[in-house]
Write a protein that holds these residues in place. Structure first.
Motif, PDB file in Angstrom:
ATOM      1  N   ASN A  46      10.114 -15.673  -3.520  1.00 40.77           N
ATOM      2  CA  ASN A  46      11.142 -14.666  -3.777  1.00 40.77           C
ATOM      3  C   ASN A  46      10.488 -13.310  -3.538  1.00 40.77           C
ATOM      4  O   ASN A  46       9.949 -12.688  -4.458  1.00 40.77           O
ATOM      5  N   PHE A  47      10.514 -12.882  -2.310  1.00 41.36           N
ATOM      6  CA  PHE A  47       9.705 -11.760  -1.836  1.00 41.36           C
ATOM      7  C   PHE A  47       9.863 -10.513  -2.707  1.00 41.36           C
ATOM      8  O   PHE A  47       8.885  -9.853  -3.038  1.00 41.36           O
ATOM      9  N   ARG A  48      11.070 -10.199  -3.097  1.00 43.62           N
ATOM     10  CA  ARG A  48      11.304  -8.951  -3.827  1.00 43.62           C
ATOM     11  C   ARG A  48      10.658  -8.947  -5.213  1.00 43.62           C
ATOM     12  O   ARG A  48      10.557  -7.896  -5.848  1.00 43.62           O
ATOM     13  N   MET A  49      10.218 -10.109  -5.679  1.00 46.48           N
ATOM     14  CA  MET A  49       9.587 -10.202  -6.992  1.00 46.48           C
ATOM     15  C   MET A  49       8.062 -10.099  -6.918  1.00 46.48           C
ATOM     16  O   MET A  49       7.391 -10.170  -7.950  1.00 46.48           O
ATOM     17  N   TYR A  50       7.523  -9.927  -5.728  1.00 47.58           N
ATOM     18  CA  TYR A  50       6.083  -9.904  -5.534  1.00 47.58           C
ATOM     19  C   TYR A  50       5.578  -8.509  -5.206  1.00 47.58           C
ATOM     20  O   TYR A  50       6.215  -7.769  -4.438  1.00 47.58           O
ATOM     21  N   ASP A  51       4.435  -8.165  -5.771  1.00 45.23           N
ATOM     22  CA  ASP A  51       3.659  -7.048  -5.265  1.00 45.23           C
ATOM     23  C   ASP A  51       3.004  -7.504  -3.969  1.00 45.23           C
ATOM     24  O   ASP A  51       2.584  -8.659  -3.845  1.00 45.23           O
ATOM     25  N   MET A  52       2.888  -6.600  -3.024  1.00 49.32           N
ATOM     26  CA  MET A  52       2.298  -6.943  -1.730  1.00 49.32           C
ATOM     27  C   MET A  52       1.095  -6.051  -1.466  1.00 49.32           C
ATOM     28  O   MET A  52       1.110  -4.857  -1.789  1.00 49.32           O
ATOM     29  N   ARG A  53       0.084  -6.637  -0.869  1.00 48.20           N
ATOM     30  CA  ARG A  53      -1.149  -5.898  -0.598  1.00 48.20           C
ATOM     31  C   ARG A  53      -1.644  -6.190   0.811  1.00 48.20           C
ATOM     32  O   ARG A  53      -1.353  -7.255   1.363  1.00 48.20           O
ATOM     33  N   TRP A  54      -2.399  -5.254   1.331  1.00 45.67           N
ATOM     34  CA  TRP A  54      -3.176  -5.463   2.551  1.00 45.67           C
ATOM     35  C   TRP A  54      -4.653  -5.333   2.179  1.00 45.67           C
ATOM     36  O   TRP A  54      -5.051  -4.334   1.579  1.00 45.67           O
ATOM     37  N   HIS A  55      -5.395  -6.349   2.524  1.00 46.13           N
ATOM     38  CA  HIS A  55      -6.848  -6.332   2.390  1.00 46.13           C
ATOM     39  C   HIS A  55      -7.439  -6.378   3.796  1.00 46.13           C
ATOM     40  O   HIS A  55      -6.765  -6.741   4.758  1.00 46.13           O
ATOM     41  N   ARG A  56      -8.706  -6.016   3.896  1.00 44.46           N
ATOM     42  CA  ARG A  56      -9.404  -6.164   5.169  1.00 44.46           C
ATOM     43  C   ARG A  56     -10.841  -6.597   4.923  1.00 44.46           C
ATOM     44  O   ARG A  56     -11.401  -6.361   3.856  1.00 44.46           O
ATOM     45  N   GLN A  57     -11.393  -7.234   5.958  1.00 41.88           N
ATOM     46  CA  GLN A  57     -12.793  -7.635   5.891  1.00 41.88           C
ATOM     47  C   GLN A  57     -13.438  -7.387   7.241  1.00 41.88           C
ATOM     48  O   GLN A  57     -13.015  -7.957   8.254  1.00 41.88           O
ATOM     49  N   ALA A  58     -14.444  -6.530   7.221  1.00 40.03           N
ATOM     50  CA  ALA A  58     -15.213  -6.231   8.421  1.00 40.03           C
ATOM     51  C   ALA A  58     -16.408  -7.175   8.481  1.00 40.03           C
ATOM     52  O   ALA A  58     -16.860  -7.685   7.444  1.00 40.03           O
ATOM     53  N   PRO A  59     -16.957  -7.404   9.670  1.00 37.94           N
ATOM     54  CA  PRO A  59     -18.106  -8.304   9.804  1.00 37.94           C
ATOM     55  C   PRO A  59     -19.260  -7.865   8.914  1.00 37.94           C
ATOM     56  O   PRO A  59     -19.644  -6.688   8.909  1.00 37.94           O
ATOM     57  N   GLY A  60     -19.779  -8.798   8.129  1.00 38.10           N
ATOM     58  CA  GLY A  60     -20.918  -8.504   7.275  1.00 38.10           C
ATOM     59  C   GLY A  60     -20.599  -7.696   6.038  1.00 38.10           C
ATOM     60  O   GLY A  60     -21.518  -7.302   5.306  1.00 38.10           O
ATOM     61  N   LYS A  61     -19.330  -7.448   5.785  1.00 35.95           N
ATOM     62  CA  LYS A  61     -18.936  -6.647   4.620  1.00 35.95           C
ATOM     63  C   LYS A  61     -18.020  -7.449   3.709  1.00 35.95           C
ATOM     64  O   LYS A  61     -17.422  -8.435   4.111  1.00 35.95           O
ATOM     65  N   GLN A  62     -17.919  -6.971   2.470  1.00 33.55           N
ATOM     66  CA  GLN A  62     -17.020  -7.623   1.522  1.00 33.55           C
ATOM     67  C   GLN A  62     -15.576  -7.268   1.833  1.00 33.55           C
ATOM     68  O   GLN A  62     -15.291  -6.205   2.391  1.00 33.55           O
ATOM     69  N   ARG A  63     -14.702  -8.173   1.454  1.00 35.35           N
ATOM     70  CA  ARG A  63     -13.283  -7.896   1.610  1.00 35.35           C
ATOM     71  C   ARG A  63     -12.893  -6.748   0.688  1.00 35.35           C
ATOM     72  O   ARG A  63     -13.374  -6.662  -0.454  1.00 35.35           O
ATOM     73  N   GLU A  64     -12.029  -5.861   1.169  1.00 36.13           N
ATOM     74  CA  GLU A  64     -11.618  -4.723   0.356  1.00 36.13           C
ATOM     75  C   GLU A  64     -10.109  -4.548   0.393  1.00 36.13           C
ATOM     76  O   GLU A  64      -9.445  -4.863   1.379  1.00 36.13           O
ATOM     77  N   LEU A  65      -9.598  -4.031  -0.715  1.00 30.62           N
ATOM     78  CA  LEU A  65      -8.182  -3.710  -0.807  1.00 30.62           C
ATOM     79  C   LEU A  65      -7.929  -2.406  -0.064  1.00 30.62           C
ATOM     80  O   LEU A  65      -8.588  -1.399  -0.321  1.00 30.62           O
ATOM     81  N   VAL A  66      -6.958  -2.427   0.831  1.00 34.25           N
ATOM     82  CA  VAL A  66      -6.641  -1.256   1.641  1.00 34.25           C
ATOM     83  C   VAL A  66      -5.430  -0.518   1.097  1.00 34.25           C
ATOM     84  O   VAL A  66      -5.450   0.706   0.948  1.00 34.25           O
ATOM     85  N   ALA A  67      -4.359  -1.265   0.823  1.00 33.68           N
ATOM     86  CA  ALA A  67      -3.114  -0.645   0.372  1.00 33.68           C
ATOM     87  C   ALA A  67      -2.305  -1.662  -0.411  1.00 33.68           C
ATOM     88  O   ALA A  67      -2.430  -2.869  -0.191  1.00 33.68           O
ATOM     89  N   ALA A  68      -1.478  -1.153  -1.316  1.00 37.93           N
ATOM     90  CA  ALA A  68      -0.645  -2.028  -2.133  1.00 37.93           C
ATOM     91  C   ALA A  68       0.701  -1.384  -2.367  1.00 37.93           C
ATOM     92  O   ALA A  68       0.808  -0.150  -2.407  1.00 37.93           O
ATOM     93  N   ILE A  69       1.714  -2.224  -2.523  1.00 40.67           N
ATOM     94  CA  ILE A  69       3.048  -1.747  -2.867  1.00 40.67           C
ATOM     95  C   ILE A  69       3.619  -2.709  -3.894  1.00 40.67           C
ATOM     96  O   ILE A  69       3.590  -3.930  -3.715  1.00 40.67           O
ATOM     97  N   THR A  70       4.116  -2.153  -4.983  1.00 40.32           N
ATOM     98  CA  THR A  70       4.659  -2.998  -6.042  1.00 40.32           C
ATOM     99  C   THR A  70       6.100  -3.386  -5.728  1.00 40.32           C
ATOM    100  O   THR A  70       6.725  -2.873  -4.793  1.00 40.32           O
ATOM    101  N   LEU A  71       6.624  -4.283  -6.568  1.00 45.68           N
ATOM    102  CA  LEU A  71       8.017  -4.677  -6.386  1.00 45.68           C
ATOM    103  C   LEU A  71       8.957  -3.510  -6.640  1.00 45.68           C
ATOM    104  O   LEU A  71      10.107  -3.526  -6.214  1.00 45.68           O
ATOM    105  N   ALA A  72       8.446  -2.484  -7.335  1.00 45.85           N
ATOM    106  CA  ALA A  72       9.225  -1.276  -7.587  1.00 45.85           C
ATOM    107  C   ALA A  72       8.948  -0.184  -6.558  1.00 45.85           C
ATOM    108  O   ALA A  72       9.348   0.964  -6.756  1.00 45.85           O
ATOM    109  N   ASP A  73       8.223  -0.537  -5.505  1.00 41.31           N
ATOM    110  CA  ASP A  73       7.940   0.378  -4.393  1.00 41.31           C
ATOM    111  C   ASP A  73       6.918   1.457  -4.708  1.00 41.31           C
ATOM    112  O   ASP A  73       6.820   2.451  -3.986  1.00 41.31           O
ATOM    113  N   SER A  74       6.146   1.296  -5.765  1.00 41.64           N
ATOM    114  CA  SER A  74       5.016   2.190  -5.986  1.00 41.64           C
ATOM    115  C   SER A  74       3.881   1.791  -5.042  1.00 41.64           C
ATOM    116  O   SER A  74       3.653   0.594  -4.825  1.00 41.64           O
TER     117      SER A  74
END
Length: 115
Positions: free
Chosen positions: A28-56
């Protein structure tokens, strides 16, 4: 079955733009917070951006002012508009759906920024 399918990655020159999309199904997509993470070679995965179900929205300091996250609940899709790209933005970008203790990940899409 939950599926998150990213698209829009590719090779771009420094200073260019890309728009990533992530189409979700099985949740139920509208009930989920959504995030973009990224991982560069040799680096840890990091959170790039997030949007809540309330659009924050929230961003990593490294992308603030250059990246914009948005969502379209009617299309079950989250986007990441990436402008003024830098070589250090090169990574595999993952879409993540989060609700309470559950999280679902896409398979990732490669973004390569050449100098």
């Amino acid at each position: 079955q939950v599926q998150l399918v990213e698209s829009g990655g590719g090779l771009v020159q420094a200073g260019g733009s890309l728009r990533l999309s992530c189409a979700a199904s099985g949740i139920n997509f509208r009930m989920y917070d959504m995030r973009w993470h990224r991982q560069a070679p040799g680096k840890q995965r990091e959170l790039v951006a997030a949007i809540t179900l309330a659009d924050s929205t929230g961003y990593a300091d490294s992308v603030k002012g250059r990246f914009t996250i948005s969502r379209d609940n009617a299309k079950n899709t989250v986007y990441l508009q990436m402008n003024s790209l830098k070589p250090e933005d090169t990574a595999v970008y993952y879409c993540v759906a989060v609700r309470w203790s559950n999280d679902y990940w896409g398979q990732g899409t490669q973004v390569t920024v050449s100098s």
